[in-house]
Motif scaffolding. Sequence first.
Motif, PDB file in Angstrom:
ATOM      1  N   THR A  81     -42.017 -22.557   1.355  1.00 39.38           N
ATOM      2  CA  THR A  81     -43.251 -22.485   2.443  1.00 39.38           C
ATOM      3  C   THR A  81     -44.308 -21.806   2.119  1.00 39.38           C
ATOM      4  O   THR A  81     -45.321 -21.918   2.537  1.00 39.38           O
ATOM      5  N   GLY A  82     -44.377 -21.102   0.743  1.00 32.32           N
ATOM      6  CA  GLY A  82     -45.402 -20.379   0.363  1.00 32.32           C
ATOM      7  C   GLY A  82     -45.518 -18.873   1.085  1.00 32.32           C
ATOM      8  O   GLY A  82     -46.459 -18.203   0.861  1.00 32.32           O
ATOM      9  N   HIS A  83     -44.708 -18.631   2.194  1.00 28.97           N
ATOM     10  CA  HIS A  83     -44.700 -17.544   2.882  1.00 28.97           C
ATOM     11  C   HIS A  83     -44.476 -16.150   2.073  1.00 28.97           C
ATOM     12  O   HIS A  83     -43.726 -16.367   1.016  1.00 28.97           O
ATOM     13  N   ARG A  84     -45.519 -15.363   2.142  1.00 24.34           N
ATOM     14  CA  ARG A  84     -45.465 -13.873   1.454  1.00 24.34           C
ATOM     15  C   ARG A  84     -45.229 -12.756   2.125  1.00 24.34           C
ATOM     16  O   ARG A  84     -45.460 -12.873   3.474  1.00 24.34           O
ATOM     17  N   CYS A  85     -44.713 -11.814   1.753  1.00 26.74           N
ATOM     18  CA  CYS A  85     -44.395 -10.478   2.435  1.00 26.74           C
ATOM     19  C   CYS A  85     -44.598  -9.292   1.385  1.00 26.74           C
ATOM     20  O   CYS A  85     -44.397  -9.544   0.153  1.00 26.74           O
ATOM     21  N   LYS A  86     -45.022  -8.149   1.824  1.00 27.72           N
ATOM     22  CA  LYS A  86     -44.783  -7.147   0.886  1.00 27.72           C
ATOM     23  C   LYS A  86     -43.748  -6.234   1.612  1.00 27.72           C
ATOM     24  O   LYS A  86     -43.404  -6.004   2.742  1.00 27.72           O
ATOM     25  N   ILE A  87     -42.911  -5.584   0.567  1.00 30.13           N
ATOM     26  CA  ILE A  87     -41.890  -4.608   1.093  1.00 30.13           C
ATOM     27  C   ILE A  87     -41.977  -3.342   0.346  1.00 30.13           C
ATOM     28  O   ILE A  87     -42.315  -3.114  -0.734  1.00 30.13           O
ATOM     29  N   SER A  88     -42.091  -2.304   1.608  1.00 28.92           N
ATOM     30  CA  SER A  88     -42.482  -1.047   0.980  1.00 28.92           C
ATOM     31  C   SER A  88     -41.392   0.134   1.749  1.00 28.92           C
ATOM     32  O   SER A  88     -41.738   0.576   2.542  1.00 28.92           O
ATOM     33  N   PRO A  89     -40.213   0.055   1.262  1.00 30.43           N
ATOM     34  CA  PRO A  89     -39.091   1.074   1.737  1.00 30.43           C
ATOM     35  C   PRO A  89     -39.513   2.505   2.109  1.00 30.43           C
ATOM     36  O   PRO A  89     -38.987   2.980   3.145  1.00 30.43           O
ATOM     37  N   GLU A  90     -40.345   3.137   1.412  1.00 22.45           N
ATOM     38  CA  GLU A  90     -40.760   4.356   1.587  1.00 22.45           C
ATOM     39  C   GLU A  90     -41.477   4.455   2.737  1.00 22.45           C
ATOM     40  O   GLU A  90     -41.624   5.795   3.264  1.00 22.45           O
ATOM     41  N   ARG A  91     -42.239   3.497   3.378  1.00 23.88           N
ATOM     42  CA  ARG A  91     -43.031   3.725   4.547  1.00 23.88           C
ATOM     43  C   ARG A  91     -41.768   4.082   5.801  1.00 23.88           C
ATOM     44  O   ARG A  91     -42.333   4.556   6.713  1.00 23.88           O
TER      45      ARG A  91
ATOM     46  N   SER B 162     -25.043 -14.171  -2.292  1.00 16.62           N
ATOM     47  CA  SER B 162     -25.988 -12.914  -2.543  1.00 16.62           C
ATOM     48  C   SER B 162     -25.847 -11.972  -1.506  1.00 16.62           C
ATOM     49  O   SER B 162     -24.906 -11.686  -0.792  1.00 16.62           O
ATOM     50  N   PRO B 163     -26.444 -10.181  -2.032  1.00 13.61           N
ATOM     51  CA  PRO B 163     -26.380  -9.489  -1.096  1.00 13.61           C
ATOM     52  C   PRO B 163     -26.871  -9.392   0.227  1.00 13.61           C
ATOM     53  O   PRO B 163     -26.907  -8.484   1.003  1.00 13.61           O
ATOM     54  N   ARG B 164     -27.398 -10.629   0.610  1.00 16.59           N
ATOM     55  CA  ARG B 164     -28.073 -10.535   1.746  1.00 16.59           C
ATOM     56  C   ARG B 164     -27.119 -11.653   2.736  1.00 16.59           C
ATOM     57  O   ARG B 164     -27.501 -11.501   4.055  1.00 16.59           O
ATOM     58  N   TYR B 165     -26.011 -11.857   2.319  1.00 15.24           N
ATOM     59  CA  TYR B 165     -25.102 -12.530   3.340  1.00 15.24           C
ATOM     60  C   TYR B 165     -24.536 -11.530   4.424  1.00 15.24           C
ATOM     61  O   TYR B 165     -23.961 -10.517   4.065  1.00 15.24           O
ATOM     62  N   LEU B 166     -24.323 -11.946   5.581  1.00 15.33           N
ATOM     63  CA  LEU B 166     -24.032 -11.201   6.625  1.00 15.33           C
ATOM     64  C   LEU B 166     -22.482 -11.551   7.382  1.00 15.33           C
ATOM     65  O   LEU B 166     -21.605 -10.944   7.052  1.00 15.33           O
ATOM     66  N   PHE B 167     -22.556 -12.676   7.841  1.00 14.83           N
ATOM     67  CA  PHE B 167     -21.292 -13.513   8.353  1.00 14.83           C
ATOM     68  C   PHE B 167     -21.410 -14.642   8.616  1.00 14.83           C
ATOM     69  O   PHE B 167     -22.246 -15.343   8.688  1.00 14.83           O
ATOM     70  N   GLY B 168     -20.252 -15.395   9.020  1.00 22.37           N
ATOM     71  CA  GLY B 168     -20.331 -16.879   9.357  1.00 22.37           C
ATOM     72  C   GLY B 168     -20.175 -17.804   8.151  1.00 22.37           C
ATOM     73  O   GLY B 168     -20.191 -17.480   7.101  1.00 22.37           O
ATOM     74  N   ASP B 169     -19.710 -18.970   8.613  1.00 23.76           N
ATOM     75  CA  ASP B 169     -19.253 -20.019   7.730  1.00 23.76           C
ATOM     76  C   ASP B 169     -20.213 -21.162   8.266  1.00 23.76           C
ATOM     77  O   ASP B 169     -21.262 -21.814   7.641  1.00 23.76           O
ATOM     78  N   GLU B 170     -19.490 -21.997   9.308  1.00 22.84           N
ATOM     79  CA  GLU B 170     -20.326 -23.161  10.015  1.00 22.84           C
ATOM     80  C   GLU B 170     -21.575 -22.745  10.503  1.00 22.84           C
ATOM     81  O   GLU B 170     -22.596 -23.390  10.235  1.00 22.84           O
ATOM     82  N   LEU B 171     -21.538 -21.534  11.244  1.00 22.28           N
ATOM     83  CA  LEU B 171     -23.171 -21.003  11.439  1.00 22.28           C
ATOM     84  C   LEU B 171     -23.134 -20.041  10.699  1.00 22.28           C
ATOM     85  O   LEU B 171     -22.459 -19.177  10.413  1.00 22.28           O
ATOM     86  N   PHE B 172     -24.280 -19.886   9.673  1.00 25.44           N
ATOM     87  CA  PHE B 172     -24.445 -19.208   8.474  1.00 25.44           C
ATOM     88  C   PHE B 172     -25.578 -17.946   8.843  1.00 25.44           C
ATOM     89  O   PHE B 172     -26.618 -18.420   8.945  1.00 25.44           O
ATOM     90  N   TRP B 173     -25.212 -16.820   8.989  1.00 26.86           N
ATOM     91  CA  TRP B 173     -26.022 -15.860   9.207  1.00 26.86           C
ATOM     92  C   TRP B 173     -26.191 -14.890   7.901  1.00 26.86           C
ATOM     93  O   TRP B 173     -25.368 -14.444   7.138  1.00 26.86           O
ATOM     94  N   TYR B 174     -27.468 -14.735   7.802  1.00 27.20           N
ATOM     95  CA  TYR B 174     -27.913 -13.762   6.470  1.00 27.20           C
ATOM     96  C   TYR B 174     -29.208 -13.116   6.835  1.00 27.20           C
ATOM     97  O   TYR B 174     -30.145 -13.527   7.709  1.00 27.20           O
ATOM     98  N   ALA B 175     -29.383 -12.053   6.027  1.00 32.32           N
ATOM     99  CA  ALA B 175     -30.859 -11.252   6.131  1.00 32.32           C
ATOM    100  C   ALA B 175     -31.860 -12.330   5.154  1.00 32.32           C
ATOM    101  O   ALA B 175     -31.585 -12.296   3.768  1.00 32.32           O
ATOM    102  N   HIS B 176     -32.852 -12.675   5.688  1.00 32.40           N
ATOM    103  CA  HIS B 176     -33.768 -13.519   5.077  1.00 32.40           C
ATOM    104  C   HIS B 176     -34.619 -12.853   3.987  1.00 32.40           C
ATOM    105  O   HIS B 176     -34.867 -11.620   3.870  1.00 32.40           O
ATOM    106  N   HIS B 177     -34.631 -13.691   2.936  1.00 35.56           N
ATOM    107  CA  HIS B 177     -34.907 -12.898   1.610  1.00 35.56           C
ATOM    108  C   HIS B 177     -36.413 -12.615   1.714  1.00 35.56           C
ATOM    109  O   HIS B 177     -36.770 -11.612   1.057  1.00 35.56           O
ATOM    110  N   VAL B 178     -37.561 -13.511   2.128  1.00 38.63           N
ATOM    111  CA  VAL B 178     -38.848 -12.937   2.423  1.00 38.63           C
ATOM    112  C   VAL B 178     -39.145 -12.895   3.902  1.00 38.63           C
ATOM    113  O   VAL B 178     -39.580 -14.140   4.521  1.00 38.63           O
ATOM    114  N   PRO B 179     -38.845 -11.862   4.243  1.00 39.06           N
ATOM    115  CA  PRO B 179     -38.782 -11.704   5.889  1.00 39.06           C
ATOM    116  C   PRO B 179     -39.987 -11.884   6.616  1.00 39.06           C
ATOM    117  O   PRO B 179     -41.222 -11.681   6.212  1.00 39.06           O
TER     118      PRO B 179
END
Length: 310
Positions: free
Chosen positions: A22-32, A185-202
């Motif tokens: 998609t070309g979507h970008r984000c910045k991640i700043s955990p210390e904030r 990946s370390p972003r996998y949450l749960f589910g198989d048929e319905l697949f839940w994960y933390a999106h990599h570029v939020p």
Amino acid sequence: MFSVTEIPTRTHPLQLREEFLTGHRCKISPERLSRGLDTVYSPPPAVPDCPFCRDRIFSVTPTFPDGKRICIGESVTFPNLFPFAEWHTVTVITKRHHAEEFSAAEIRDAMVSQIQSLADAEGYKSINWNYLPSAGASIAHPHLQGLADRRPPYTAEKYLIGGLRYLLKHGTRYWDDLVQQERESPRYLFGDELFWYAHHVPLGEREVRCIIPASCTEDFLPYLDSFVEGLLRILQFYRNLGTHAFNMSLFFDRSVNRNGFSAFCSVISRINPNASSTSDSAFMERLHGEPVILTLPEEFARNLRNGTRV
Ligand SMILES: [Zn+2]
């Protein structure tokens, strides 16, 4: 499927992430996160004359052309008086003006009502939820909103076009390859048929996505119970973290299309309602289109999988 670029700063770690499809970008700043801008949650004050409470809902909300509203369980559905789509319906989820938690039956009834309210609409449909005023809910009484337009929402369009291009180029469905990658990946949450994960570029804070093995609303119904169970699990985890407000969008393809698209849901947490009107959407989110994210998706997923309570 995405790139991570570490940006040198003199103080704290900073990442730029870009999603290739998609070309979507984000910045991640955990210390904030350590700035602690979010306040402790307290329920919004009661508002007199709420149009969605039972004493007014059947007299002040509009009806469909047949003069009726859709009533399933406690949910009540009607056209939006101030639409921002060709079809725009509202489903009030529960009698309760303020609800901290929802039962699976409440959400299921409301979702069925939404799908039913969009059944005669053509075009691209989505089911959406702003929960609490700090997440953009102009009426605090919990409600879903269904949209249908001849052109897909901007976000869905990126995936519809990108996914088709991907299929033509690689001969495989983007969604199958995404699930295969994220499962390991370390972003996998749960589910198989319905697949839940933390999106990599939020798109927003603590974004969770659910990939659904259906493309349009009609195909979604068999998966509804499983979807509701997963959604309630995510919302419970948000509450465990002390963050109550959220946005949700569930994007569908047109019924007539079979271009290998998978319907998907995106949920993001939002800042709690607060007296000083502190916002979590500023120039980066509204004007640059490049959100600043505080929580690493991998960290969020690890905590959820470990059942961490904060
Ligand atoms: Zn109300």
